[in-house]
Motif scaffolding. Sequence first.
Motif, PDB file in Angstrom:
ATOM      1  N   ALA A 176     -10.030  31.509   1.069  1.00  0.00           N
ATOM      2  CA  ALA A 176     -11.396  30.979   1.103  1.00  0.00           C
ATOM      3  C   ALA A 176     -12.420  32.046   1.465  1.00  0.00           C
ATOM      4  N   GLY A 177     -11.969  33.232   1.944  1.00  0.00           N
ATOM      5  CA  GLY A 177     -12.894  34.312   2.274  1.00  0.00           C
ATOM      6  C   GLY A 177     -13.247  34.394   3.733  1.00  0.00           C
ATOM      7  N   GLN A 178     -12.442  33.820   4.624  1.00  0.00           N
ATOM      8  CA  GLN A 178     -12.747  33.812   6.042  1.00  0.00           C
ATOM      9  C   GLN A 178     -12.561  35.187   6.694  1.00  0.00           C
ATOM     10  N   TYR A 179     -11.607  35.947   6.229  1.00  0.00           N
ATOM     11  CA  TYR A 179     -11.227  37.173   6.925  1.00  0.00           C
ATOM     12  C   TYR A 179     -11.812  38.396   6.232  1.00  0.00           C
ATOM     13  N   PRO A 180     -11.929  39.502   6.998  1.00  0.00           N
ATOM     14  CA  PRO A 180     -12.472  40.731   6.402  1.00  0.00           C
ATOM     15  C   PRO A 180     -11.466  41.391   5.458  1.00  0.00           C
ATOM     16  N   LYS A 181     -11.969  42.327   4.693  1.00  0.00           N
ATOM     17  CA  LYS A 181     -11.134  43.094   3.763  1.00  0.00           C
ATOM     18  C   LYS A 181     -11.074  44.532   4.246  1.00  0.00           C
ATOM     19  N   LEU A 182      -9.882  45.047   4.383  1.00  0.00           N
ATOM     20  CA  LEU A 182      -9.663  46.409   4.880  1.00  0.00           C
ATOM     21  C   LEU A 182      -9.004  47.224   3.774  1.00  0.00           C
ATOM     22  N   GLU A 183      -9.589  48.379   3.460  1.00  0.00           N
ATOM     23  CA  GLU A 183      -9.104  49.189   2.345  1.00  0.00           C
ATOM     24  C   GLU A 183      -8.951  50.646   2.778  1.00  0.00           C
ATOM     25  N   PHE A 184      -7.960  51.292   2.216  1.00  0.00           N
ATOM     26  CA  PHE A 184      -7.824  52.744   2.350  1.00  0.00           C
ATOM     27  C   PHE A 184      -8.217  53.362   1.017  1.00  0.00           C
ATOM     28  N   ASN A 185      -9.129  54.318   1.072  1.00  0.00           N
ATOM     29  CA  ASN A 185      -9.600  54.982  -0.145  1.00  0.00           C
ATOM     30  C   ASN A 185      -9.401  56.490  -0.011  1.00  0.00           C
TER      31      ASN A 185
END
Length: 428
Positions: A58-67
């Motif tokens: 549903a989009g409640q949590y953040p998104k964490l990415e390694f770039n």
Amino acid sequence: MNRYIILVLMLFCAGSLSAQKDLNLAQAIEIGLEKNYNIQIIRQSEKIADLNNTWGNAGQYPKLEFNFRSSNKKDYNESDDFIQNSLTPSIDLSWTLFDGFAVRIRKDKFNDLAALSKGNTIVAVESQIQLIILAYYKALMEQERLGVSKTIKELSEDRYGNEKVASELGTKGSYELLLAKNAFLEDKSNYLTQQVNYNNAVRDLNFLLGVEESTKYIFTDDFMTQVMDYRLADLLDKMFANNNNLKNRYMQEAIQKRDIEMARSNYYPRVSLGAGVQGNQFIQKHDVAPKIDTKSHNLYANLSLNYLIFNGNANRRALQIAKIEEEISKIQTDDFKHSLTNTLAQNFELYQLRKELLDLAEENKLATEINMQLSKEKYESGSINSFNYRDVQISYQNASLARLSAIFNLIQSKTNLVRMTGGILSEF
């Protein structure tokens, strides 16, 4: 030698009987719900709906990415050629803090979709149970029909045998013998045809149960149903409260309301957070000048607010369309309730009619059975001729088959009423 043949036949018959399985209606339903392919597919779809029903989706949590980005360059010039390399690894976090309650709305919609999926599974199970009930009793009916055909065939065979004896003694002519033979051959043909009908009914049942089509059974339930005294008003109350197809319609209305809420959420501002850490390494190698190697890193945290002022009234149109679709959904529900009410009234009236037809069929069958017994005695004593006796046989056969059809029709109507009022899962 004859004893040996008899022993082999007895062993063969015993093996055939042992290969048959006892089967009652409850066992048939249990097997069918476990092995039927359509039910298995629908249950897998239900698992998918459950997997989608999460706060993360549903989009409640953040998104964490390694770039990681690498840039390489070779420069040729008149004074000093050089190679330039740049490495930029980073860990970035993006989190929508507020988007007009869209997260909660999406989660509520996932809840409704999961409930609708479970409702669809229940409807599919109800449909499968109804099909199994009718297939089980259809096999029982064809088995009973086979018994009737066998009885008529045996009577014709006895009559044919008596006519042959009388013809040999010279007390009757060949005309009566031919009539008896034709009747016997006709009844034997009907019996063989009914065997095929019975085997096909068992195959249809096996298909619904998801088992081998060659599986044979000894059906342990009686071919009869309990006659109920229903009231239409009570049936209507049960239908509106318990009909699972109607419950699914209400759930679809709830999902449509979520779409309206989602369209309204577009009028709110969006608040989002962006944060992360980024490293940088810059390397430059010259042919003449010294090598340059610099490293750095930085942290960042950004808060942004976005508010849409105008987009060609797209949000307004989306909200209006969602409201119209909700009205359509309500109209469809009212139409479905109207259709259910009409169908229930028809099935109720049909059930009442079939109860009376069964009573008439029972009386007719009993009367023809008594008449056939008396006619058999009269025929053997010579009081009536073969034509009259054959007419009595046909009347008994028709009355017996009509009674079996009346029982099956009543079972069919009762099953329809029970399913429409939401009781098929509890009663079967």
